[in-house]
Design an enzyme around this catalytic site. Structure first.
Site, mmCIF file in Angstrom:
data_model
loop_
_atom_site.group_PDB
_atom_site.id
_atom_site.type_symbol
_atom_site.label_atom_id
_atom_site.label_comp_id
_atom_site.label_asym_id
_atom_site.label_seq_id
_atom_site.Cartn_x
_atom_site.Cartn_y
_atom_site.Cartn_z
ATOM 1 N N LEU A 3 0.873 -1.166 0.000
ATOM 2 C CA LEU A 3 0.000 0.000 0.000
ATOM 3 C C LEU A 3 0.911 1.217 0.000
ATOM 4 C CD1 LEU A 3 -2.747 -0.823 2.693
ATOM 5 C CD2 LEU A 3 -2.955 -0.987 0.205
ATOM 6 N N ASP A 4 0.507 2.261 -0.714
ATOM 7 C CA ASP A 4 1.271 3.502 -0.673
ATOM 8 C C ASP A 4 1.427 3.955 0.771
ATOM 9 O OD1 ASP A 4 1.373 3.519 -3.421
ATOM 10 O OD2 ASP A 4 -0.278 4.931 -3.659
ATOM 11 N N LYS A 5 2.482 4.686 1.042
ATOM 12 C CA LYS A 5 2.748 5.187 2.390
ATOM 13 C C LYS A 5 1.532 5.880 2.995
ATOM 14 C CE LYS A 5 5.650 8.469 4.929
ATOM 15 N NZ LYS A 5 6.758 9.451 4.847
#
Length: 234
Positions: free
Chosen positions: A76-78
């Site tokens: 997942l993106d940050k």
């Protein structure tokens, strides 16, 4: 197939992985609800403050010599919160990654403005430039096919709350598709509009349905929509 909807699991506070709430754990997988602002895995700038490192410490129970470990299945993106799955064996990792496109992934996002079509599908071919910015191209030979389904579930003066089904899992897929559609995800500093006053990316991995790598049973992991989204939609 039998469906198992997992809920948050109580964990010894001494080893509670920071930024991650355990939803499910067994001998093959560990599933967490990741907070926004935490990397899935290390980058050139940050290697320690990641979900991977926090969960590695958790499965080792503080013993650096322990042989227990975890394997990255997806990311997942940050700044994206929500359901994140790690494998606890190499065999489980290979199975999950091989079957990944067959699993059901649902997101919730607050995007800027109102959509002309309240339900639909966005398709394009995504590629990435030298500064790691993703964008759509029309030539299928120059990008990877990406498909995003959506449905508007609520509207306010400035934002629309969407339920999103991810048919493919390309880098920044949801963020790029809605930005190019004229409705960037609220709080998106890369693809969005600056100056909207939104502190975090309004994107949340709300639900994930997988086939368990060992039992082959269908399992669904769900999380609540963060309170931040509700505040944004007032």
């Amino acid at each position: 197939m039998e469906e198992n909807k997992a809920k948050a699991k109580k964990v010894n506070s001494r080893f509670q992985p920071r930024g991650c709430t355990i939803l499910h754990e067994d001998q093959d997988i560990i599933v967490v609800d990741k907070v926004s602002g935490l990397l899935t895995m290390g980058s050139d700038k940050e290697r320690q403050k990641t979900a991977y490192q926090h969960l590695t410490h958790y499965v080792k129970k503080g013993n650096p010599r322990a042989r227990n470990r975890i394997f990255i299945v997806h990311r997942l993106d940050k700044d994206t919160s929500g359901v994140l799955v790690f494998a606890k064996t190499e065999k489980a990792k290979v199975f999950l990654q091989t079957e990944w496109q067959n699993f059901s992934k649902k997101y919730v996002a607050a995007v800027e403005g109102k959509l002309a079509e309240k339900e639909g599908i966005i398709e394009s071919y995504l590629t990435e430039n030298s500064i790691h910015r993703v964008f759509s191209v029309t030539n299928p030979n120059k990008g990877k096919y990406a498909k995003t389904g959506y449905k508007v579930i609520r509207e306010s003066k400035y934002f629309s709350l969407l339920e999103i089904k991810l048919f493919t899992g390309r880098k920044n897929q949801i963020r790029v598709h809605f930005a190019e559609n004229g409705n960037p995800v609220a709080g998106d500093k890369m693809y969005g509009i600056k100056g909207m006053g939104v502190k975090r990316l309004a994107l949340h991995a709300a639900s994930l349905t997988i086939q368990h790598p060992h039992t082959k049973k269908e399992m669904t992991f769900e999380t609540n929509i963060p309170a931040f989204f509700k505040q944004l939609m007032k």
